[in-house]
Design a protein around this motif. Structure first.
Motif, PDB file in Angstrom:
ATOM      1  N   TYR A  36       0.832  -1.198   0.000  1.00  0.00           N
ATOM      2  CA  TYR A  36       0.000   0.000   0.000  1.00  0.00           C
ATOM      3  C   TYR A  36       0.867   1.248   0.000  1.00  0.00           C
ATOM      4  CZ  TYR A  36       0.970   0.799   4.993  1.00  0.00           C
ATOM      5  OH  TYR A  36       1.596   1.047   6.196  1.00  0.00           O
ATOM      6  N   ARG A  37       0.301   2.299  -0.532  1.00  0.00           N
ATOM      7  CA  ARG A  37       0.914   3.630  -0.475  1.00  0.00           C
ATOM      8  C   ARG A  37      -0.227   4.635  -0.331  1.00  0.00           C
ATOM      9  NH1 ARG A  37       5.555   6.644  -2.420  1.00  0.00           N
ATOM     10  NH2 ARG A  37       4.935   8.716  -3.207  1.00  0.00           N
ATOM     11  N   LEU A  38      -0.062   5.575   0.574  1.00  0.00           N
ATOM     12  CA  LEU A  38      -1.081   6.599   0.805  1.00  0.00           C
ATOM     13  C   LEU A  38      -0.454   7.972   0.653  1.00  0.00           C
ATOM     14  CD1 LEU A  38      -3.913   7.547   1.770  1.00  0.00           C
ATOM     15  CD2 LEU A  38      -3.049   7.395   4.119  1.00  0.00           C
ATOM     16  N   GLU A  39      -1.107   8.814  -0.124  1.00  0.00           N
ATOM     17  CA  GLU A  39      -0.663  10.191  -0.311  1.00  0.00           C
ATOM     18  C   GLU A  39      -1.881  11.050  -0.607  1.00  0.00           C
ATOM     19  OE1 GLU A  39       0.562  10.437  -4.943  1.00  0.00           O
ATOM     20  OE2 GLU A  39       1.849   9.136  -3.726  1.00  0.00           O
ATOM     21  N   GLY A  40      -1.695  12.369  -0.661  1.00  0.00           N
ATOM     22  CA  GLY A  40      -2.811  13.221  -1.044  1.00  0.00           C
ATOM     23  C   GLY A  40      -2.910  14.512  -0.277  1.00  0.00           C
ATOM     24  N   ASN A  41      -4.107  15.069  -0.257  1.00  0.00           N
ATOM     25  CA  ASN A  41      -4.376  16.385   0.310  1.00  0.00           C
ATOM     26  C   ASN A  41      -5.676  16.293   1.106  1.00  0.00           C
ATOM     27  OD1 ASN A  41      -5.163  19.119   0.726  1.00  0.00           O
ATOM     28  ND2 ASN A  41      -4.048  19.762  -1.095  1.00  0.00           N
ATOM     29  N   ILE A  42      -5.658  16.690   2.374  1.00  0.00           N
ATOM     30  CA  ILE A  42      -6.862  16.573   3.194  1.00  0.00           C
ATOM     31  C   ILE A  42      -7.838  17.719   2.967  1.00  0.00           C
ATOM     32  CG2 ILE A  42      -5.635  15.288   4.965  1.00  0.00           C
ATOM     33  CD1 ILE A  42      -5.802  17.836   6.711  1.00  0.00           C
ATOM     34  N   GLY A  43      -7.425  18.730   2.210  1.00  0.00           N
ATOM     35  CA  GLY A  43      -8.353  19.796   1.864  1.00  0.00           C
ATOM     36  C   GLY A  43      -8.389  20.956   2.822  1.00  0.00           C
ATOM     37  N   GLY A  47       3.712   0.577   2.870  1.00  0.00           N
ATOM     38  CA  GLY A  47       4.044  -0.606   3.641  1.00  0.00           C
ATOM     39  C   GLY A  47       3.341  -1.825   3.082  1.00  0.00           C
ATOM     40  N   GLU A  48       3.276  -2.880   3.891  1.00  0.00           N
ATOM     41  CA  GLU A  48       2.672  -4.139   3.473  1.00  0.00           C
ATOM     42  C   GLU A  48       1.500  -4.492   4.383  1.00  0.00           C
ATOM     43  OE1 GLU A  48       3.796  -5.793   0.772  1.00  0.00           O
ATOM     44  OE2 GLU A  48       5.360  -4.275   0.461  1.00  0.00           O
ATOM     45  N   LEU A  49       0.451  -5.074   3.792  1.00  0.00           N
ATOM     46  CA  LEU A  49      -0.710  -5.570   4.524  1.00  0.00           C
ATOM     47  C   LEU A  49      -1.022  -6.988   4.054  1.00  0.00           C
ATOM     48  CD1 LEU A  49      -3.040  -2.441   4.326  1.00  0.00           C
ATOM     49  CD2 LEU A  49      -2.010  -3.349   6.413  1.00  0.00           C
ATOM     50  N   SER A  50      -1.691  -7.747   4.893  1.00  0.00           N
ATOM     51  CA  SER A  50      -2.046  -9.111   4.501  1.00  0.00           C
ATOM     52  C   SER A  50      -3.118  -9.122   3.429  1.00  0.00           C
ATOM     53  CB  SER A  50      -2.528  -9.906   5.717  1.00  0.00           C
ATOM     54  OG  SER A  50      -3.678  -9.298   6.287  1.00  0.00           O
ATOM     55  N   ASP A  51      -3.922  -8.053   3.367  1.00  0.00           N
ATOM     56  CA  ASP A  51      -4.969  -7.954   2.367  1.00  0.00           C
ATOM     57  C   ASP A  51      -5.426  -6.505   2.300  1.00  0.00           C
ATOM     58  OD1 ASP A  51      -6.812  -8.604   0.458  1.00  0.00           O
ATOM     59  OD2 ASP A  51      -7.798 -10.178   1.606  1.00  0.00           O
ATOM     60  N   PRO A  73     -12.669   7.694   5.698  1.00  0.00           N
ATOM     61  CA  PRO A  73     -12.405   6.308   5.294  1.00  0.00           C
ATOM     62  C   PRO A  73     -11.458   6.257   4.100  1.00  0.00           C
ATOM     63  CG  PRO A  73     -14.552   7.002   4.497  1.00  0.00           C
ATOM     64  CD  PRO A  73     -14.011   8.143   5.312  1.00  0.00           C
ATOM     65  N   VAL A  74     -10.551   5.284   4.108  1.00  0.00           N
ATOM     66  CA  VAL A  74      -9.656   5.057   2.971  1.00  0.00           C
ATOM     67  C   VAL A  74      -9.488   3.552   2.781  1.00  0.00           C
ATOM     68  CG1 VAL A  74      -8.352   7.206   3.168  1.00  0.00           C
ATOM     69  CG2 VAL A  74      -7.600   5.211   4.456  1.00  0.00           C
ATOM     70  N   PHE A  75      -9.234   3.144   1.550  1.00  0.00           N
ATOM     71  CA  PHE A  75      -8.936   1.753   1.238  1.00  0.00           C
ATOM     72  C   PHE A  75      -7.447   1.644   0.946  1.00  0.00           C
ATOM     73  CE2 PHE A  75     -13.375   2.249   0.416  1.00  0.00           C
ATOM     74  CZ  PHE A  75     -13.949   1.032   0.759  1.00  0.00           C
ATOM     75  N   LEU A  76      -6.764   0.767   1.681  1.00  0.00           N
ATOM     76  CA  LEU A  76      -5.336   0.587   1.497  1.00  0.00           C
ATOM     77  C   LEU A  76      -5.042  -0.812   0.978  1.00  0.00           C
ATOM     78  CD1 LEU A  76      -3.612   2.241   4.594  1.00  0.00           C
ATOM     79  CD2 LEU A  76      -4.058   3.224   2.337  1.00  0.00           C
ATOM     80  N   GLY A  77      -4.124  -0.903   0.018  1.00  0.00           N
ATOM     81  CA  GLY A  77      -3.680  -2.195  -0.482  1.00  0.00           C
ATOM     82  C   GLY A  77      -3.819  -2.310  -1.984  1.00  0.00           C
ATOM     83  N   GLY A  78      -2.840  -2.949  -2.593  1.00  0.00           N
ATOM     84  CA  GLY A  78      -2.923  -3.211  -4.013  1.00  0.00           C
ATOM     85  C   GLY A  78      -2.543  -2.041  -4.894  1.00  0.00           C
ATOM     86  N   GLY A  79      -1.851  -1.056  -4.341  1.00  0.00           N
ATOM     87  CA  GLY A  79      -1.457   0.091  -5.155  1.00  0.00           C
ATOM     88  C   GLY A  79      -1.445   1.368  -4.342  1.00  0.00           C
ATOM     89  N   THR A  80      -1.478   2.487  -5.037  1.00  0.00           N
ATOM     90  CA  THR A  80      -1.431   3.801  -4.395  1.00  0.00           C
ATOM     91  C   THR A  80      -2.835   4.352  -4.197  1.00  0.00           C
ATOM     92  OG1 THR A  80       0.724   4.315  -5.352  1.00  0.00           O
ATOM     93  CG2 THR A  80      -0.612   6.175  -4.615  1.00  0.00           C
ATOM     94  N   THR A  81      -3.140   4.724  -2.963  1.00  0.00           N
ATOM     95  CA  THR A  81      -4.397   5.403  -2.652  1.00  0.00           C
ATOM     96  C   THR A  81      -4.117   6.901  -2.579  1.00  0.00           C
ATOM     97  OG1 THR A  81      -5.288   3.536  -1.412  1.00  0.00           O
ATOM     98  CG2 THR A  81      -6.217   5.709  -0.937  1.00  0.00           C
ATOM     99  N   VAL A  82      -4.765   7.646  -3.446  1.00  0.00           N
ATOM    100  CA  VAL A  82      -4.610   9.103  -3.465  1.00  0.00           C
ATOM    101  C   VAL A  82      -5.841   9.720  -2.827  1.00  0.00           C
ATOM    102  CG1 VAL A  82      -4.253  11.139  -4.886  1.00  0.00           C
ATOM    103  CG2 VAL A  82      -3.257   8.947  -5.576  1.00  0.00           C
TER     104      VAL A  82
END
Length: 372
Positions: free
Chosen positions: A24-31, A67-71, A96-105
């Motif tokens: 997973y990767r998380l980035e972005g702008n909270i506004g 980082g890494e998650l099991s799912d 709410p955010v979904f983490l895993g399988g790529g970059t969450t923006v």
């Protein structure tokens, strides 16, 4: 190493491959460029509130973390005063955010629900809430225009069937595409549950892949399933289910009013429920107009102390009869999950309609009593 050992090792590797980790990767702008500090990413569906990662926020910008998650996991990005080791302050800002399988923006600059981009789940999460917001905003503006400067109350409780069905169609399409991942469960559990008819909810739930329900990050869905099944069993055309409570040593029953030759409009309410109190003037008006024509308006106070209900009844000048101290019976008998909620019973006790709000109640009564 003998042949048996090699086969056992290979099977173990296959099993691990089936439950491999995802990046997973998380980035972005909270506004909000005025916010700088730390935030946490917490697993939303683990009761212990496991913290998966921490983030630095500089003038609203989320410094990338990975980082890494099991799912793939549904998480809460929480921004607020949360000293390490202390319980999360729910007054903090939570997204709410979904983490895993790529970059969450994450993009919190655009709408009531933030945009999530980068993965299929994120894109479809955004698609659902964008459609929901568009329809809700259009409905609210319509109500404002209709009021034409006069007093009005705006609550989603009396949102029309047309708006609900539009959101439902979007939810059905997205859930059907996500019956094997966490987005489908999220929408069934909370995101879309108020827009789906019980029968539709049960149909979609039956498509969820069984292995997904074993995940430790999933809420126990059996309660929601049970409520939906009870709602279907008490759908329009079925006979009423009785309820009883004790008040001041006397037993009161729903059957004291329902099935006695009069129409009964049951209003499930609570003294601390603001939308419930907003609906009371309409109920009082309906009682005045239709009582002598064969309709009984019945209040059913749920999940609260008798004295609290009585104080509210006195404060708001309610004169129609009440069934008090029912506690959670309405949930158990009729699968009601949110109030205010109304059920219209026919003179013989069958259910004519349920889940009516606002203008829908008035329209239904006009049909019954041939009012123009």
């Amino acid at each position: 190493m003998n042949k048996t050992t090699i086969i056992t090792a290979l099977l173990a590797l296959v099993a691990l491959a089936g439950h491999g980790q995802v990046h997973y990767r998380l980035e972005g702008n909270i506004g909000d460029s005025t916010i700088s500090g730390k935030g946490v990413v917490r697993d939303m569906y683990v009761h212990s509130g496991e913290i998966i990662d921490t983030v630095n926020i500089i003038k609203g910008i989320i410094e990338p973390v990975e980082g890494e998650l099991s799912d793939t996991t549904i998480c809460a990005l929480i921004i607020g005063d949360m000293p390490e080791g202390k319980r999360i302050n729910f007054a903090s800002i939570l997204y709410p955010v979904f983490l895993g399988g790529g970059t969450t923006v994450f993009d919190g600059r655009t709408m009531r629900h933030p945009f999530l981009k980068g993965t299929t789940m994120c894109e479809d999460y955004t698609l659902f809430h964008k459609k929901e917001s568009e329809i809700l905003n259009s409905w609210v503006m319509g109500r404002i225009r209709k009021a034409n400067g006069g007093p009005m109350q705006i609550t989603t409780a009396d949102m029309g069937r047309e708006q609900t069905e539009q959101i439902e169609m979007t939810a059905i399409d997205i859930i059907n595409r996500h019956t094997s991942d966490m987005l489908g469960l999220y929408l069934l559990h909370e995101g879309a549950i108020n827009y789906l008819s019980p029968s539709t909810w049960l149909e979609l739930f039956s498509k969820v892949e069984p292995w997904l329900m074993t995940k430790p990050t999933v809420y126990n869905m059996s309660y929601s399933k049970s409520m939906m099944e009870k709602t279907v069993k008490t759908s329009e055309g079925t006979m009423f289910v009785d309820m009883e409570s004790e008040v001041d040593g006397n037993t009161c029953r729903l059957s004291d009013y329902v099935g006695k030759g009069r129409y009964v409009l049951a209003d499930f309410w609570q003294s601390t429920c603001a939308p419930c109190l907003t609906q009371i003037p309409m109920m009082k008006s309906i009682c005045q107009r239709y009582n002598e024509r064969g309709l009984t308006v019945l209040g059913i106070a749920v999940s609260e102390d008798v004295e609290k209900s009585r104080r509210a009844i006195k404060k708001h000048g309610i004169t129609y009869p009440q069934l008090l101290n029912t506690q959670n019976q309405s949930f158990d008998a009729y699968g009601i999950q949110a109030i205010p909620y109304t059920i219209l019973f026919a003179p013989d006790g069958t259910i004519l309609a349920r889940g009516l709000f606002g203008e829908e109640i008035e329209q239904q009564l006009k049909k019954i009593f041939n009012d123009k």
